[in-house]
Scaffold this motif. Sequence first.
Motif, PDB file in Angstrom:
ATOM      1  N   SER A  10      69.663 -10.590  81.966  1.00  0.00           N
ATOM      2  CA  SER A  10      70.455 -11.749  81.551  1.00  0.00           C
ATOM      3  C   SER A  10      69.532 -12.906  81.189  1.00  0.00           C
ATOM      4  O   SER A  10      68.336 -12.900  81.511  1.00  0.00           O
ATOM      5  CB  SER A  10      71.406 -12.173  82.666  1.00  0.00           C
ATOM      6  OG  SER A  10      70.682 -12.783  83.713  1.00  0.00           O
ATOM      7  N   SER A  11      70.082 -13.912  80.549  1.00  0.00           N
ATOM      8  CA  SER A  11      69.278 -15.064  80.144  1.00  0.00           C
ATOM      9  C   SER A  11      68.802 -15.886  81.333  1.00  0.00           C
ATOM     10  O   SER A  11      67.878 -16.682  81.205  1.00  0.00           O
ATOM     11  CB  SER A  11      70.061 -15.950  79.177  1.00  0.00           C
ATOM     12  OG  SER A  11      71.220 -16.449  79.793  1.00  0.00           O
ATOM     13  N   SER A  12      69.380 -15.671  82.505  1.00  0.00           N
ATOM     14  CA  SER A  12      68.962 -16.408  83.704  1.00  0.00           C
ATOM     15  C   SER A  12      67.996 -15.595  84.577  1.00  0.00           C
ATOM     16  O   SER A  12      67.468 -16.117  85.549  1.00  0.00           O
ATOM     17  CB  SER A  12      70.179 -16.819  84.523  1.00  0.00           C
ATOM     18  OG  SER A  12      70.905 -15.686  84.931  1.00  0.00           O
ATOM     19  N   ALA A  13      67.740 -14.361  84.216  1.00  0.00           N
ATOM     20  CA  ALA A  13      66.845 -13.506  84.997  1.00  0.00           C
ATOM     21  C   ALA A  13      65.383 -13.897  84.774  1.00  0.00           C
ATOM     22  O   ALA A  13      65.024 -14.423  83.720  1.00  0.00           O
ATOM     23  CB  ALA A  13      67.045 -12.041  84.618  1.00  0.00           C
ATOM     24  N   SER A  14      64.559 -13.631  85.754  1.00  0.00           N
ATOM     25  CA  SER A  14      63.136 -13.976  85.631  1.00  0.00           C
ATOM     26  C   SER A  14      62.442 -13.146  84.554  1.00  0.00           C
ATOM     27  O   SER A  14      61.453 -13.587  83.967  1.00  0.00           O
ATOM     28  CB  SER A  14      62.422 -13.804  86.969  1.00  0.00           C
ATOM     29  OG  SER A  14      62.486 -12.456  87.388  1.00  0.00           O
ATOM     30  N   ASP A  15      62.958 -11.949  84.254  1.00  0.00           N
ATOM     31  CA  ASP A  15      62.377 -11.095  83.218  1.00  0.00           C
ATOM     32  C   ASP A  15      63.180 -11.145  81.915  1.00  0.00           C
ATOM     33  O   ASP A  15      63.213 -10.193  81.153  1.00  0.00           O
ATOM     34  CB  ASP A  15      62.238  -9.659  83.718  1.00  0.00           C
ATOM     35  CG  ASP A  15      63.566  -9.024  84.086  1.00  0.00           C
ATOM     36  OD1 ASP A  15      64.571  -9.762  84.244  1.00  0.00           O
ATOM     37  OD2 ASP A  15      63.609  -7.799  84.235  1.00  0.00           O
ATOM     38  N   ARG A  16      63.806 -12.279  81.635  1.00  0.00           N
ATOM     39  CA  ARG A  16      64.701 -12.438  80.476  1.00  0.00           C
ATOM     40  C   ARG A  16      64.042 -12.103  79.143  1.00  0.00           C
ATOM     41  O   ARG A  16      64.697 -11.683  78.216  1.00  0.00           O
ATOM     42  CB  ARG A  16      65.278 -13.838  80.443  1.00  0.00           C
ATOM     43  CG  ARG A  16      64.249 -14.927  80.261  1.00  0.00           C
ATOM     44  CD  ARG A  16      64.876 -16.311  80.284  1.00  0.00           C
ATOM     45  NE  ARG A  16      63.845 -17.296  80.477  1.00  0.00           N
ATOM     46  CZ  ARG A  16      63.591 -17.895  81.629  1.00  0.00           C
ATOM     47  NH1 ARG A  16      64.323 -17.626  82.676  1.00  0.00           N
ATOM     48  NH2 ARG A  16      62.629 -18.766  81.730  1.00  0.00           N
TER      49      ARG A  16
END
Length: 66
Positions: A10-16
């Motif tokens: 997701s756009s909020s994930a650290s691996d975005r």
Amino acid sequence: MCPHEPSCPSSSASDREAARTIAAHPEQGWSLLCNGIVLFEDTGELLPDGAVIAPHRPTDLAISAA
């Protein structure tokens, strides 16, 4: 909604930034990722909510004398 299996981060994930590219415009210096992020060639990002992530690639590289 991401159609990929496994789903893109997701756009909020650290691996975005690992999301798949769905539109690339290298001549303009940006790409659109599956999670809605616009990723710029200088590593800056524009998130779907309008937030901006400043470029984060190293620019201060040490020069070693040979």
